[in-house]
Motif scaffolding. Sequence first.
Motif, mmCIF file in Angstrom:
data_model
loop_
_atom_site.group_PDB
_atom_site.id
_atom_site.type_symbol
_atom_site.label_atom_id
_atom_site.label_comp_id
_atom_site.label_asym_id
_atom_site.label_seq_id
_atom_site.Cartn_x
_atom_site.Cartn_y
_atom_site.Cartn_z
ATOM 1 N N TYR A 48 0.798 -1.149 -0.117
ATOM 2 C CA TYR A 48 -0.136 -0.036 -0.080
ATOM 3 C C TYR A 48 0.720 1.179 -0.035
ATOM 4 C CZ TYR A 48 -3.531 3.431 1.155
ATOM 5 O OH TYR A 48 -4.346 4.663 1.351
ATOM 6 N N GLY A 49 0.673 2.072 -0.792
ATOM 7 C CA GLY A 49 1.358 3.447 -0.812
ATOM 8 C C GLY A 49 0.447 4.767 -1.038
ATOM 9 N N PHE A 50 0.839 5.661 -0.087
ATOM 10 C CA PHE A 50 0.092 6.909 -0.254
ATOM 11 C C PHE A 50 0.895 8.174 -0.083
ATOM 12 C CE2 PHE A 50 0.998 5.413 3.979
ATOM 13 C CZ PHE A 50 1.202 6.461 4.961
ATOM 14 N N SER A 51 0.510 9.236 -0.130
ATOM 15 C CA SER A 51 1.382 10.580 0.042
ATOM 16 C C SER A 51 0.820 11.343 1.162
ATOM 17 C CB SER A 51 1.123 11.449 -1.208
ATOM 18 O OG SER A 51 1.530 10.866 -2.329
ATOM 19 N N ALA A 52 1.743 11.907 2.000
ATOM 20 C CA ALA A 52 1.218 12.445 3.031
ATOM 21 C C ALA A 52 2.575 13.582 3.330
ATOM 22 C CB ALA A 52 1.411 11.582 4.310
ATOM 23 N N THR A 53 2.093 14.904 3.436
ATOM 24 C CA THR A 53 2.874 15.981 3.741
ATOM 25 C C THR A 53 4.127 16.142 2.756
ATOM 26 O OG1 THR A 53 4.243 14.929 5.192
ATOM 27 C CG2 THR A 53 2.345 16.081 6.160
ATOM 28 N N GLU A 54 3.616 15.771 1.393
ATOM 29 C CA GLU A 54 4.737 15.985 0.232
ATOM 30 C C GLU A 54 5.580 14.710 0.257
ATOM 31 O OE1 GLU A 54 6.732 19.807 -0.247
ATOM 32 O OE2 GLU A 54 4.601 20.966 0.055
ATOM 33 N N THR A 87 9.231 2.262 2.757
ATOM 34 C CA THR A 87 9.964 3.161 1.919
ATOM 35 C C THR A 87 9.208 4.580 2.063
ATOM 36 O OG1 THR A 87 8.457 3.145 -0.054
ATOM 37 C CG2 THR A 87 10.724 1.700 0.181
ATOM 38 N N ILE A 88 10.270 5.593 2.055
ATOM 39 C CA ILE A 88 9.707 7.131 2.262
ATOM 40 C C ILE A 88 10.594 7.671 1.172
ATOM 41 C CG2 ILE A 88 9.801 9.291 3.473
ATOM 42 C CD1 ILE A 88 9.711 7.443 6.004
ATOM 43 N N GLY A 89 9.766 8.710 0.330
ATOM 44 C CA GLY A 89 10.404 9.093 -0.925
ATOM 45 C C GLY A 89 9.896 10.674 -1.159
ATOM 46 N N LYS A 90 10.543 11.476 -1.743
ATOM 47 C CA LYS A 90 10.239 12.774 -2.265
ATOM 48 C C LYS A 90 10.522 12.901 -3.549
ATOM 49 C CE LYS A 90 10.276 17.382 -0.659
ATOM 50 N NZ LYS A 90 8.877 17.740 -0.930
ATOM 51 N N THR A 91 9.466 13.497 -4.133
ATOM 52 C CA THR A 91 9.722 13.836 -5.702
ATOM 53 C C THR A 91 10.134 15.430 -5.799
ATOM 54 O OG1 THR A 91 8.207 11.901 -6.146
ATOM 55 C CG2 THR A 91 8.642 13.807 -7.889
ATOM 56 N N PHE A 92 11.254 15.482 -6.649
ATOM 57 C CA PHE A 92 11.456 16.884 -6.700
ATOM 58 C C PHE A 92 12.069 17.138 -8.239
ATOM 59 C CE2 PHE A 92 14.908 14.821 -4.971
ATOM 60 C CZ PHE A 92 15.954 15.182 -5.790
ATOM 61 N N ALA A 93 11.923 18.185 -8.736
ATOM 62 C CA ALA A 93 12.579 18.695 -10.045
ATOM 63 C C ALA A 93 13.884 19.094 -9.993
ATOM 64 C CB ALA A 93 11.749 19.789 -10.858
ATOM 65 N N LEU A 94 14.860 19.109 -10.880
ATOM 66 C CA LEU A 94 16.275 19.723 -10.802
ATOM 67 C C LEU A 94 16.061 20.641 -12.232
ATOM 68 C CD1 LEU A 94 18.455 16.558 -10.875
ATOM 69 C CD2 LEU A 94 18.031 18.086 -8.985
#
Length: 95
Positions: A48-54, A87-94
């Motif tokens: 199960y996966g979800f997004s929380a506080t970015e 797992t904990i990840g964060k998506t960002f742009a370069l």
Amino acid sequence: MRVCRSRSSRSADATYGFARVVAEHEGFSGTTAGFESDFTGNNGRIGYGFSATELDITISGTINDSDLSGLLNGDGNSTTGQTLIFTIGKTFALN
């Protein structure tokens, strides 16, 4: 649902075929897969996966049969393997 079939590979040590089925719905996912040829075995995974506080957070469990796990019991016989993955990840742009 996605299905992969007969993905084959050849390395210096082994030749094998791989097939898997993946199902996903509203954050839940399940996978079952199998290997054949020089080595054989099956594995399964649910998660199960979800997004929380970015942040992207997932939890999943995997089970491998005794042919794939590489684990031995106290008597030296092959045994199943279980793995719990966070797992904990964060998506960002370069730019």
